[in-house]
Enzyme design. Structure first.
Site, PDB file in Angstrom:
ATOM      1  N   TYR A 207       0.795  -1.296  -0.053  1.00  9.42           N
ATOM      2  CA  TYR A 207      -0.001   0.012   0.082  1.00  9.42           C
ATOM      3  C   TYR A 207       0.883   1.196  -0.147  1.00  9.42           C
ATOM      4  O   TYR A 207       1.763   1.289   0.523  1.00  9.42           O
ATOM      5  CB  TYR A 207      -0.891  -0.008   1.151  1.00  9.42           C
ATOM      6  CG  TYR A 207      -1.793  -1.101   1.493  1.00  9.42           C
ATOM      7  CD1 TYR A 207      -3.215  -0.946   1.163  1.00  9.42           C
ATOM      8  CD2 TYR A 207      -1.110  -2.305   2.073  1.00  9.42           C
ATOM      9  CE1 TYR A 207      -3.949  -2.203   1.246  1.00  9.42           C
ATOM     10  CE2 TYR A 207      -2.152  -3.486   2.223  1.00  9.42           C
ATOM     11  CZ  TYR A 207      -3.484  -3.433   1.818  1.00  9.42           C
ATOM     12  OH  TYR A 207      -4.255  -4.404   2.285  1.00  9.42           O
ATOM     13  N   GLN A 215     -10.741   5.075  -1.190  1.00  7.59           N
ATOM     14  CA  GLN A 215     -10.867   3.605  -1.310  1.00  7.59           C
ATOM     15  C   GLN A 215      -9.697   2.894  -1.009  1.00  7.59           C
ATOM     16  O   GLN A 215      -8.688   2.934  -2.024  1.00  7.59           O
ATOM     17  CB  GLN A 215     -11.883   3.108  -2.314  1.00  7.59           C
ATOM     18  CG  GLN A 215     -12.059   1.623  -2.534  1.00  7.59           C
ATOM     19  CD  GLN A 215     -13.050   1.288  -1.168  1.00  7.59           C
ATOM     20  OE1 GLN A 215     -13.639   2.248  -0.548  1.00  7.59           O
ATOM     21  NE2 GLN A 215     -13.431   0.284  -0.974  1.00  7.59           N
ATOM     22  N   LEU A 216      -9.660   2.219  -0.018  1.00  8.82           N
ATOM     23  CA  LEU A 216      -8.520   1.226   0.289  1.00  8.82           C
ATOM     24  C   LEU A 216      -8.207   0.300  -1.054  1.00  8.82           C
ATOM     25  O   LEU A 216      -9.028  -0.274  -1.448  1.00  8.82           O
ATOM     26  CB  LEU A 216      -8.744   0.356   1.553  1.00  8.82           C
ATOM     27  CG  LEU A 216      -7.568  -0.732   1.964  1.00  8.82           C
ATOM     28  CD1 LEU A 216      -6.731   0.282   2.525  1.00  8.82           C
ATOM     29  CD2 LEU A 216      -8.332  -1.727   3.019  1.00  8.82           C
ATOM     30  N   HIS A 217      -6.776   0.312  -1.295  1.00  5.94           N
ATOM     31  CA  HIS A 217      -6.532  -0.498  -2.452  1.00  5.94           C
ATOM     32  C   HIS A 217      -5.238  -1.054  -2.079  1.00  5.94           C
ATOM     33  O   HIS A 217      -4.180  -0.082  -1.855  1.00  5.94           O
ATOM     34  CB  HIS A 217      -6.584   0.129  -3.880  1.00  5.94           C
ATOM     35  CG  HIS A 217      -5.823   1.437  -4.116  1.00  5.94           C
ATOM     36  ND1 HIS A 217      -6.291   2.391  -3.395  1.00  5.94           N
ATOM     37  CD2 HIS A 217      -4.822   1.900  -4.616  1.00  5.94           C
ATOM     38  CE1 HIS A 217      -5.387   3.574  -3.585  1.00  5.94           C
ATOM     39  NE2 HIS A 217      -4.623   3.180  -4.370  1.00  5.94           N
ATOM     40  N   LEU A 218      -4.909  -2.191  -2.550  1.00  6.71           N
ATOM     41  CA  LEU A 218      -3.391  -2.997  -2.542  1.00  6.71           C
ATOM     42  C   LEU A 218      -3.118  -3.207  -3.633  1.00  6.71           C
ATOM     43  O   LEU A 218      -3.514  -3.565  -4.899  1.00  6.71           O
ATOM     44  CB  LEU A 218      -3.990  -4.376  -1.690  1.00  6.71           C
ATOM     45  CG  LEU A 218      -2.698  -5.427  -1.836  1.00  6.71           C
ATOM     46  CD1 LEU A 218      -1.575  -4.963  -0.991  1.00  6.71           C
ATOM     47  CD2 LEU A 218      -3.410  -6.970  -1.545  1.00  6.71           C
TER      48      LEU A 218
END
Length: 299
Positions: A207, A215-218
């Site tokens: 991350y 918006q959380l994103h890997l």
């Protein structure tokens, strides 16, 4: 334009040009003000222009969006919550002795006043929320997550794993999200295992410490960095320094501390000299770096 005096000692810059303490700079609409070590970017917008109403000004801003909006090319730009400041400045037609006052709204470059307002404006920082719903962008999905192609991949293979649940960023994570984080990591590993070039390429899962996109994103990214979309020092350093947090480290941090701890001044890592992530040789320019990286590609 309006005049902005520099009073405190915290580093401040306008269009990346530092302002010294006691100095005064004139800013025009569209210029970007960075406050405190480039952590808080603001862009100048006049709420009223020569008698126009606020609504008309907002409509003008809406119809004159720049091409970078609704994209993920800005992964190297820090996202901070919107802070709208109303500043009184002398009207350009008024005299210095008896100035007329008008309002200027200074808003963070890339922030929004609220989730609803930002989505209504279609701001680029909200782009992932629309991309994750686009079947053309999706490469995998299950009941908890979806994997999409990065619109501006920084390597031959670059995907993003996103949760369906609305989680804005790493700062929102708690121990309640441990199972989700582990699932996202497992999905990322599954993507690398199914990659047709998995035998010759290495991958990292991680991350950005301060992402640009809401918006959380890997990130799942191959370590060849062979891509025309990799254009700047910030692009490079965002994936090859400690600005890029390993997925497993994030999981362990949430497990042990209950939250993600981001180091102070982490944004300064984006300005470090260009160094090869393999042999640590320092290069002067992105073209030189890309030519050097060819030596490390699989034969």
């Amino acid at each position: 334009f309006f005049s902005l005096p520099k009073i405190g000692v915290n580093p401040t810059s306008v269009d990346l040009v530092n302002i010294g303490k006691g100095e005064e700079v004139k800013m025009k609409p569209g210029q970007v003000l960075h406050v405190v070590n480039k952590l808080y970017p603001y862009t100048v917008q006049f709420a009223e222009e020569l008698g126009k109403t606020v609504t008309e000004a907002e409509e003008k801003i809406q119809t004159n969006k720049t091409p970078c909006e609704d994209s993920s090319e800005n992964d190297d730009v820090e996202l901070v919550p919107r802070k709208t400041m109303k500043m009184e400045v002398a009207d350009r037609q008024g005299s210095s002795a008896n100035p007329k006052l008008s309002n200027i709204s200074i808003s963070p470059h890339g922030g929004t006043s609220s989730k609803k307002a930002s989505e209504h404006l279609g701001h680029w920082s909200q782009g992932l929320k629309s991309s994750m719903q686009d079947p053309k962008m999706q490469v995998y999905k299950d009941e908890k997550t979806v994997v999409i192609k990065d619109k501006y991949p920084k390597a031959r293979y670059h995907w993003l794993v996103l949760p369906w649940d609305p989680i804005s960023s790493l700062k929102s994570l708690t121990r309640d999200h441990l199972e989700l984080l582990e699932h996202m990591h497992a999905v990322g590993q599954k993507m690398t295992e199914q990659c047709p070039d998995r035998e010759s390429l290495e991958f990292r899962l991680g991350y950005h410490a301060i992402p640009s996109m809401s918006q959380l994103h890997l990130h799942i990214i191959s370590q060849d960095f062979d891509s025309p979309a990799l254009k700047t020092k910030k692009h490079w350093n965002s994936f090859t320094t400690d600005y890029f947090l390993n997925s497993e480290d994030v999981i362990e941090m949430v497990r042990s501390k209950g939250k993600v701890m981001v180091k102070d001044h982490v944004s300064e890592l984006l300005t470090l000299p260009l160094r090869c992530h393999r042999c640590k040789q320092q290069l002067s320019t992105i073209p030189q770096l890309k030519e050097h990286l060819r030596r490390h590609w699989p034969k």
